[in-house]
Enzyme design. Sequence first.
Site, PDB file in Angstrom:
ATOM      1  N   GLN A 254       0.858  -1.191   0.000  1.00 35.38           N
ATOM      2  CA  GLN A 254       0.000   0.000   0.000  1.00 35.38           C
ATOM      3  C   GLN A 254       0.890   1.236   0.000  1.00 35.38           C
ATOM      4  OE1 GLN A 254      -1.993  -1.859   3.385  1.00 35.38           O
ATOM      5  NE2 GLN A 254      -3.974  -1.204   2.555  1.00 35.38           N
ATOM      6  N   ARG A 284     -16.665   6.746   2.826  1.00 35.51           N
ATOM      7  CA  ARG A 284     -15.941   6.581   4.087  1.00 35.51           C
ATOM      8  C   ARG A 284     -14.492   6.916   3.799  1.00 35.51           C
ATOM      9  NH1 ARG A 284     -12.392   2.740   5.734  1.00 35.51           N
ATOM     10  NH2 ARG A 284     -12.379   1.939   7.849  1.00 35.51           N
ATOM     11  N   ASP A 286     -11.031   6.772   4.241  1.00 37.52           N
ATOM     12  CA  ASP A 286     -10.150   5.820   4.913  1.00 37.52           C
ATOM     13  C   ASP A 286      -8.859   6.492   5.381  1.00 37.52           C
ATOM     14  OD1 ASP A 286      -9.519   2.924   5.446  1.00 37.52           O
ATOM     15  OD2 ASP A 286      -7.845   3.366   4.105  1.00 37.52           O
ATOM     16  N   GLU A 328     -12.805   8.234   8.947  1.00 41.87           N
ATOM     17  CA  GLU A 328     -12.272   7.081   9.674  1.00 41.87           C
ATOM     18  C   GLU A 328     -10.974   7.515  10.340  1.00 41.87           C
ATOM     19  OE1 GLU A 328      -9.868   3.149  10.093  1.00 41.87           O
ATOM     20  OE2 GLU A 328      -9.515   4.531   8.472  1.00 41.87           O
TER      21      GLU A 328
HETATM   22  C1  GLC Z   1      -8.285   1.551   7.487  1.00 42.99           C
HETATM   23  C2  GLC Z   1      -9.031   0.278   7.252  1.00 42.99           C
HETATM   24  C3  GLC Z   1      -8.129  -0.871   7.520  1.00 42.99           C
HETATM   25  C4  GLC Z   1      -6.947  -0.765   6.608  1.00 42.99           C
HETATM   26  C5  GLC Z   1      -6.291   0.601   6.686  1.00 42.99           C
HETATM   27  C6  GLC Z   1      -5.414   0.827   5.506  1.00 42.99           C
HETATM   28  O1  GLC Z   1      -7.890   1.685   8.807  1.00 42.99           O
HETATM   29  O2  GLC Z   1     -10.179   0.229   8.029  1.00 42.99           O
HETATM   30  O3  GLC Z   1      -8.778  -2.093   7.387  1.00 42.99           O
HETATM   31  O4  GLC Z   1      -6.018  -1.733   6.970  1.00 42.99           O
HETATM   32  O5  GLC Z   1      -7.211   1.658   6.654  1.00 42.99           O
HETATM   33  O6  GLC Z   1      -6.180   1.098   4.342  1.00 42.99           O
HETATM   34  C1  GLC Z   2      -6.225   2.804  11.316  1.00 42.91           C
HETATM   35  C2  GLC Z   2      -5.811   3.173  12.745  1.00 42.91           C
HETATM   36  C3  GLC Z   2      -5.337   1.999  13.498  1.00 42.91           C
HETATM   37  C4  GLC Z   2      -6.099   0.828  12.969  1.00 42.91           C
HETATM   38  C5  GLC Z   2      -5.545   0.545  11.600  1.00 42.91           C
HETATM   39  C6  GLC Z   2      -6.246  -0.567  10.895  1.00 42.91           C
HETATM   40  O1  GLC Z   2      -6.176   3.849  10.461  1.00 42.91           O
HETATM   41  O2  GLC Z   2      -5.052   4.279  12.944  1.00 42.91           O
HETATM   42  O3  GLC Z   2      -5.528   2.135  14.865  1.00 42.91           O
HETATM   43  O4  GLC Z   2      -5.978  -0.229  13.797  1.00 42.91           O
HETATM   44  O5  GLC Z   2      -5.570   1.689  10.822  1.00 42.91           O
HETATM   45  O6  GLC Z   2      -6.182  -1.702  11.652  1.00 42.91           O
END
Ligand code: GLC
Ligand code: GLC
Length: 641
Positions: A254, A284, A286, A328
Site C-alpha cells: 500500500q 468513508r 479511509d 475514519e
Molecule cells: C483503514 C481500514 C483498515 C486498513 C487501513 C489501511 O484503517 O479500516 O482495514 O487496513 O485503513 O487502508
Molecule cells: C487505522 C488506525 C489503526 C487501525 C488501523 C487498521 O487507520 O489508525 O488504529 O488499527 O488503521 O487496523
Amino acid sequence: MNYESQLSLQRLLPRLRQRFADASATDWADFEERLYRHFERLFLALLDLYGGRYDFFFHLEDILATAAESWLARPQALKLLDDEREQNPTWFQSQGMVGGVCYVDLFADNLAGIRQRIPYFQELGLTYLHLMPLFASPEAENDGGYAVSSYREVEARLGTMAELEDLTAELRGNGISLVIDFVFNHTSDEHEWAQRAIAGEREFEEMYFLFPDRTQPDAYDAHLREIFPDVRPGSFTYRADIDRWVWTTFNSFQWDLNYRNPAVFKRMATEMLFLANVGVEILRLDAVAFTWKELGTNCENLPLAHVLIQAFNALARIAAPALLFKSEAIVHPDEVAKYIDPEECQLSYNPLLMALLWEALATRNVRLLAHSLRERFRIDPACAWVNYVRCHDDIGWTFDDGDARRLDINGFDHRHFLNDFYTGRFQGSFARGLPFQENPATGDARISGACASLAGLEKALRQESDYEVELAVKRILLIHSVILSIGGIPLIYLGDEVGTTNDYSFRDDPAKAGDSRWLHRPRTDWARADQRHDVETVSGKVFQGLQRLMQIRQDCATFSGNEMTVINPDNEHVFAYLRQNEAGRVLIFTNFSEQPQHISGAVLRTYGLGYEFTDLISERAVVADEDVALAPYEVLWLAAR
Ligand code: GLC
Ligand code: GLC
C-alpha cells in the site's frame, strides 16, 4: 466572497465556459450557481495546500474543469437527489437511520448476491449499507481490499461497475443509501499510477514518496508511530525492482500518495467524483489521519490533512452536492473530533464510545465511559456520529489518559488489563479474542475478535452453560442498545446480528495468517442466519432482540439527532443518559453488571420530569416514588407516560 477569490473566479469562468461550450444553458447555470456558492472555500483550501507553487492557477483551472466535467456527466436522478439533500442537509440525523456494513464476497459472494439480500437488509431495518472495498486489488494480499488497484473497476469476481451502478439505484429505491470506501491515502502497488512510477515515468514517481536511500526515511521514521509493527519496523518498504524506499504506512503493497503534489489531489478528486456519479451517497474516508506528511512531526492529523478534506468537501458541494463524507480517524478523541464539521466530514466513526463500551463490560464499571462522554460526545449539530460496537478492524483503547487519570486510572496499566481481559488471559474473563499488532517494544497491542466471542458467547457455548449463554446474549444486546439510543447513526457489523463467533480458519491461509483481524471476518453462515426466526436458537435471540430495539428506535423521534446528556444515577454499574428534543424525552439506564442494581426514584424525578414512565423495551410501568430495580445487564428506555 473575498476579493482574491472573486478575482480568480472571474478570470477562470470564461475559460471554463469555453472549454465546455457544448454544455446546455441550464446545466451550466446550475454549475455556475454552485460554483459561486462554494468557490471561496475551495479556493482558500487549495491556496493553503498549493498556493506556494508557480503553477497554482494552472492546477486550479484543471481541478475546476474536473468538477465541471463531472457535474455535466452526473445522471439526472442524482441531480434530483442533490436538490433533495440540499433542502434537507441533516437528513441522516433521523431516528430512521440504521446502518449495516459487510464485505461483498464474505456476505453474499458478489454484487448480484447483495442485490438478492435486499429483503434481509429491510427485515433488519437498514437505511445505510456500507460495502467494504470492492475495487480491483492485488490477488494474494490486499488488506481486505484496502489496497486499491483501480477506483473505476469492480473486482472481477464481485461484479462490474455497471452492476454497482444498478445496485445503488435499487438500494436507493428501497430507502437504503450506499456507502463505500474512499481509500485516498494510498493505492496498491498494482495501481496504474504505481506501475508507471515503477516503470520510471517521472510524473508518476512524483505521486508517491520514493527515496534513493535510508536518509530521508530514517529522518521521518524518528517521529512516526508504527501502524503495523508486525509487518515491518517503521513506515517504509525497500523495493529491489526499482532500488528505492517507498513510504508505506500500512502494508508494503500500500503506497502512500504524496498530496504535496497538486496532480495527486486532482487525480483523486476525479476518482471521487466518478464514484459519486455511480450513485454512492456516502464516502468513508479511509485513514484520514495519515494523508499529510511533514518532516519532524508524527505525520498524523496535521492541519493540512484537514484542509485537504475541506478541499474535497468543497468540490463535492459544487459537483456532487448529495455526497457526504464519513471520517475514519481511529486516533485520540481530541483528534477524532477535529474532522467533524459540515465543511469537512459530516459523519465520523465514534471509536471512543466503541472502546469504552467494551471497557465498561470488562470492568462492570461505567465511570470512565460516563466521564469521557460527558464532554466528548457533543459535536456540531449539523453532523452525526456513526456509533458501532465492532467493525472489520481491531479494537484500540483510544481513551484519553487525562480522563482516566482524573478517575485514578492509569491509562497504560488499564490498556494492559483490557488486552489481557479480551484475549482471555485474565482469569475469569468471559472474552475470547486475539492480540493484534502486539508491539513488544512499547507494550502496545490492540484486540481482534468477533462481537459475540468478545461478549462471552464462544466460551459459554464451549462450556455448554445455558446461564452463561444467556449472559452473553444480554451483553451483545446491551452494547447494541447503547449505539441504537445514544444519538447518531448506529452501524451493525453484519454477522453480529445473529451472534456470529470467531473464525479461526484464517490461520490456514498464508495470505491472512499474519493478520489476526481475519478472526472476525468470517464468511456469512446463512444456515445460522436462517435460524433467526426461531427464538429458541442463539441467533434467534440476538436477532429478534436487536430487531425489536431497532424498531423502537425507528418509531420514536426522540432518538433523532445527537443531543445527549450523561447523568449521574449514583451507581457505578449503571450508565445513564437523557435523550431529549421537541419530540419528547427518554431516560436511559443500562446495567453493565451481571448483578441486579438499583436506581433511586429521585433520579427519575429529577431528570425525567415526571412520576410515571413506561419502559419502551419491556413495556412495563415504572413509578418514580420508589427505587427502580434493574436485572443483570438490563436496559431501560423510560418515556414519561
Ligand atoms: C483503514 C481500514 C483498515 C486498513 C487501513 C489501511 O484503517 O479500516 O482495514 O487496513 O485503513 O487502508
Ligand atoms: C487505522 C488506525 C489503526 C487501525 C488501523 C487498521 O487507520 O489508525 O488504529 O488499527 O488503521 O487496523
